[in-house]
Design a protein around this motif. Structure first.
Motif, PDB file in Angstrom:
ATOM      1  N   LYS A 144      49.055  15.501 -41.588  1.00 44.03           N
ATOM      2  CA  LYS A 144      49.497  15.565 -42.977  1.00 44.03           C
ATOM      3  C   LYS A 144      48.337  15.863 -43.925  1.00 44.03           C
ATOM      4  O   LYS A 144      48.463  16.629 -44.867  1.00 44.03           O
ATOM      5  CB  LYS A 144      50.119  14.199 -43.331  1.00 44.03           C
ATOM      6  CG  LYS A 144      51.104  14.274 -44.435  1.00 44.03           C
ATOM      7  CD  LYS A 144      51.921  13.013 -44.491  1.00 44.03           C
ATOM      8  CE  LYS A 144      53.367  13.382 -44.570  1.00 44.03           C
ATOM      9  NZ  LYS A 144      54.261  12.356 -44.956  1.00 44.03           N
ATOM     10  N   PHE A 145      47.204  15.246 -43.670  1.00 41.16           N
ATOM     11  CA  PHE A 145      46.058  15.413 -44.573  1.00 41.16           C
ATOM     12  C   PHE A 145      45.052  16.445 -44.047  1.00 41.16           C
ATOM     13  O   PHE A 145      43.901  16.457 -44.479  1.00 41.16           O
ATOM     14  CB  PHE A 145      45.392  14.047 -44.840  1.00 41.16           C
ATOM     15  CG  PHE A 145      46.243  13.177 -45.707  1.00 41.16           C
ATOM     16  CD1 PHE A 145      46.322  13.384 -47.075  1.00 41.16           C
ATOM     17  CD2 PHE A 145      47.029  12.164 -45.158  1.00 41.16           C
ATOM     18  CE1 PHE A 145      47.137  12.610 -47.880  1.00 41.16           C
ATOM     19  CE2 PHE A 145      47.848  11.378 -45.952  1.00 41.16           C
ATOM     20  CZ  PHE A 145      47.901  11.601 -47.318  1.00 41.16           C
ATOM     21  N   LYS A 172      33.164  14.305 -49.962  1.00 41.17           N
ATOM     22  CA  LYS A 172      33.773  13.228 -50.762  1.00 41.17           C
ATOM     23  C   LYS A 172      35.305  13.247 -50.618  1.00 41.17           C
ATOM     24  O   LYS A 172      35.939  12.209 -50.408  1.00 41.17           O
ATOM     25  CB  LYS A 172      33.337  13.412 -52.227  1.00 41.17           C
ATOM     26  CG  LYS A 172      34.200  12.761 -53.283  1.00 41.17           C
ATOM     27  CD  LYS A 172      33.784  11.355 -53.581  1.00 41.17           C
ATOM     28  CE  LYS A 172      34.564  10.595 -54.617  1.00 41.17           C
ATOM     29  NZ  LYS A 172      35.834  11.001 -55.123  1.00 41.17           N
ATOM     30  N   GLY A 173      35.885  14.446 -50.683  1.00 45.81           N
ATOM     31  CA  GLY A 173      37.343  14.573 -50.569  1.00 45.81           C
ATOM     32  C   GLY A 173      37.839  14.134 -49.192  1.00 45.81           C
ATOM     33  O   GLY A 173      38.874  13.475 -49.078  1.00 45.81           O
ATOM     34  N   PRO A 183      43.441   7.766 -57.097  1.00 41.87           N
ATOM     35  CA  PRO A 183      43.490   8.371 -55.758  1.00 41.87           C
ATOM     36  C   PRO A 183      43.387   9.889 -55.733  1.00 41.87           C
ATOM     37  O   PRO A 183      43.067  10.454 -54.699  1.00 41.87           O
ATOM     38  CB  PRO A 183      44.867   7.941 -55.251  1.00 41.87           C
ATOM     39  CG  PRO A 183      45.690   7.816 -56.481  1.00 41.87           C
ATOM     40  CD  PRO A 183      44.759   7.311 -57.543  1.00 41.87           C
ATOM     41  N   LEU A 184      43.669  10.533 -56.868  1.00 40.83           N
ATOM     42  CA  LEU A 184      43.813  11.988 -56.807  1.00 40.83           C
ATOM     43  C   LEU A 184      42.504  12.726 -57.094  1.00 40.83           C
ATOM     44  O   LEU A 184      42.352  13.895 -56.772  1.00 40.83           O
ATOM     45  CB  LEU A 184      44.898  12.451 -57.793  1.00 40.83           C
ATOM     46  CG  LEU A 184      46.263  11.776 -57.581  1.00 40.83           C
ATOM     47  CD1 LEU A 184      47.248  12.185 -58.655  1.00 40.83           C
ATOM     48  CD2 LEU A 184      46.832  12.105 -56.210  1.00 40.83           C
ATOM     49  N   PRO A 187      44.261  20.483 -53.651  1.00 38.36           N
ATOM     50  CA  PRO A 187      45.669  20.558 -54.067  1.00 38.36           C
ATOM     51  C   PRO A 187      46.656  20.207 -52.953  1.00 38.36           C
ATOM     52  O   PRO A 187      47.669  19.555 -53.201  1.00 38.36           O
ATOM     53  CB  PRO A 187      45.831  22.008 -54.511  1.00 38.36           C
ATOM     54  CG  PRO A 187      44.462  22.431 -54.905  1.00 38.36           C
ATOM     55  CD  PRO A 187      43.515  21.687 -54.009  1.00 38.36           C
ATOM     56  N   LYS A 188      46.348  20.618 -51.709  1.00 37.15           N
ATOM     57  CA  LYS A 188      47.300  20.323 -50.620  1.00 37.15           C
ATOM     58  C   LYS A 188      47.370  18.809 -50.388  1.00 37.15           C
ATOM     59  O   LYS A 188      48.455  18.241 -50.214  1.00 37.15           O
ATOM     60  CB  LYS A 188      46.879  21.044 -49.337  1.00 37.15           C
ATOM     61  CG  LYS A 188      47.757  20.593 -48.191  1.00 37.15           C
ATOM     62  CD  LYS A 188      47.882  21.545 -47.041  1.00 37.15           C
ATOM     63  CE  LYS A 188      48.990  21.037 -46.129  1.00 37.15           C
ATOM     64  NZ  LYS A 188      48.544  20.769 -44.784  1.00 37.15           N
ATOM     65  N   ALA A 189      46.197  18.164 -50.417  1.00 38.56           N
ATOM     66  CA  ALA A 189      46.183  16.710 -50.183  1.00 38.56           C
ATOM     67  C   ALA A 189      46.903  15.979 -51.315  1.00 38.56           C
ATOM     68  O   ALA A 189      47.612  14.995 -51.071  1.00 38.56           O
ATOM     69  CB  ALA A 189      44.746  16.226 -50.053  1.00 38.56           C
ATOM     70  N   ILE A 190      46.749  16.465 -52.543  1.00 38.37           N
ATOM     71  CA  ILE A 190      47.444  15.842 -53.684  1.00 38.37           C
ATOM     72  C   ILE A 190      48.953  15.948 -53.471  1.00 38.37           C
ATOM     73  O   ILE A 190      49.688  14.971 -53.621  1.00 38.37           O
ATOM     74  CB  ILE A 190      47.022  16.504 -55.021  1.00 38.37           C
ATOM     75  CG1 ILE A 190      45.558  16.171 -55.317  1.00 38.37           C
ATOM     76  CG2 ILE A 190      47.933  16.072 -56.172  1.00 38.37           C
ATOM     77  CD1 ILE A 190      44.996  16.770 -56.582  1.00 38.37           C
ATOM     78  N   LYS A 191      49.389  17.147 -53.055  1.00 40.88           N
ATOM     79  CA  LYS A 191      50.822  17.380 -52.835  1.00 40.88           C
ATOM     80  C   LYS A 191      51.335  16.462 -51.721  1.00 40.88           C
ATOM     81  O   LYS A 191      52.379  15.819 -51.862  1.00 40.88           O
ATOM     82  CB  LYS A 191      51.013  18.856 -52.465  1.00 40.88           C
ATOM     83  CG  LYS A 191      52.434  19.306 -52.472  1.00 40.88           C
ATOM     84  CD  LYS A 191      52.505  20.815 -52.317  1.00 40.88           C
ATOM     85  CE  LYS A 191      53.893  21.178 -51.856  1.00 40.88           C
ATOM     86  NZ  LYS A 191      53.926  22.346 -51.017  1.00 40.88           N
ATOM     87  N   GLU A 192      50.574  16.380 -50.618  1.00 40.52           N
ATOM     88  CA  GLU A 192      50.998  15.549 -49.478  1.00 40.52           C
ATOM     89  C   GLU A 192      51.016  14.073 -49.853  1.00 40.52           C
ATOM     90  O   GLU A 192      51.910  13.328 -49.474  1.00 40.52           O
ATOM     91  CB  GLU A 192      50.069  15.758 -48.274  1.00 40.52           C
ATOM     92  CG  GLU A 192      50.269  17.069 -47.551  1.00 40.52           C
ATOM     93  CD  GLU A 192      51.688  17.268 -47.029  1.00 40.52           C
ATOM     94  OE1 GLU A 192      52.386  16.279 -46.740  1.00 40.52           O
ATOM     95  OE2 GLU A 192      52.125  18.435 -46.925  1.00 40.52           O
ATOM     96  N   LEU A 193      49.993  13.659 -50.606  1.00 42.29           N
ATOM     97  CA  LEU A 193      49.925  12.243 -50.984  1.00 42.29           C
ATOM     98  C   LEU A 193      51.121  11.882 -51.870  1.00 42.29           C
ATOM     99  O   LEU A 193      51.778  10.854 -51.656  1.00 42.29           O
ATOM    100  CB  LEU A 193      48.603  11.933 -51.700  1.00 42.29           C
ATOM    101  CG  LEU A 193      48.453  10.484 -52.150  1.00 42.29           C
ATOM    102  CD1 LEU A 193      48.505   9.514 -50.963  1.00 42.29           C
ATOM    103  CD2 LEU A 193      47.146  10.264 -52.915  1.00 42.29           C
TER     104      LEU A 193
END
Ligand code: ADP
Length: 232
Positions: free
Chosen positions: A114-115, A130-131, A154-155, A160-166
């Motif tokens: 997912k991440f 860091k990300g 958290p964001l 952008p993909k990780a933000i969307k998945e989170l």
């Protein structure tokens, strides 16, 4: 669910937060917002049991500082802190062991995928950007299947993909009844997520209200923020 009763935290003589009371119900996503220095991190760290404070905090009825309470929640700090010589896989393994979760592998694979971290699984903590560290921190928290999860900004630092998945994952957790508190400055990014706003200013709560208590459905988080922090 989580209940905060009459919390006061002093740093020396300085009162950082004063007589804080609020409640977040099961399956609610609460956004904790307020200007810099309002006391958001102090309240999150108090809930996480990292500070001494006056008052009482309970997680699903258990005191947050007891072992039973600690089993029920997890915390993603603003600044991730990795074990420099453990790989991503080893971080997940370590957390699963610490929480006594034996059959975690499938869940860990799902989180890695997912991440977008499957190909980074053998990298050491000290080799991660860091990300990526932020992603490991989030995965470790989610792996423990918490009933309550706390996110401090958290964001920031995520792609952008990780933000969307989170965000997608947070909605899935909420639908499973998980209680979520997100402290953030990025009001736009949590607009589609929130059920409750907890607005702090100068160490006090100026507003704690669920979305359906607002008269105007179209009121955005930003409108509410400025209305209550600047009195417009
Ligand atoms: P926020 O997260 O809303 O920006 P904080 O909870 O970090 O606010 O800080 C609330 C207040 O407490 C601020 O005035 C800050 O300067 C003060 N503060 C935070 N941490 C400490 C500390 N370790 N020692 C002294 N004062 C602190």
């Amino acid at each position: 669910m989580i209940e905060i009763n009459n919390i006061t935290k002093k740093y020396g003589k300085f009162i950082a937060i004063k007589n804080i009371d609020f409640k977040v119900n099961e399956g609610e996503i609460a956004v904790l917002v307020g200007p810099n220095g309002a006391g958001k991190s102090t309240i999150i760290k108090s809930i996480a049991g990292l500070l001494r404070y006056e008052g009482k905090i309970t997680i699903c009825g258990k005191n947050n500082k007891t072992i039973e309470g600690k089993r029920l929640f997890n915390y993603v700090p603003e600044i991730p802190s990795m074990y420099p010589l453990l790989t991503v896989d080893e971080h997940l393994h370590f957390i699963a062991k610490a929480y006594g979760i034996s059959n975690y592998k499938e869940h860990a694979e799902m989180l890695l995928e997912k991440f977008d971290m499957t190909d980074k699984r053998k990298k050491l903590g000290q080799e991660l950007s860091k990300g990526m560290q932020q992603k490991v921190s989030i995965m470790c928290a989610l792996l423990t299947n918490p009933k309550v999860i706390l996110f401090d900004e958290p964001l920031i630092g995520l792609d952008p993909k990780a933000i969307k998945e989170l965000k997608k994952h947070l909605l899935e957790l909420k639908n499973q009844g998980v209680t979520i508190i997100v402290s953030t400055h990025l009001l736009d990014s949590v607009e589609e997520l929130w059920d409750r706003i907890i607005l702090m200013k100068n160490g006090e709560i100026v507003l704690s209200k669920s979305k359906n208590e607002f008269q105007l459905e179209k009121e955005s988080l930003e409108d509410i923020f400025f209305e209550f922090t600047e009195g417009n």
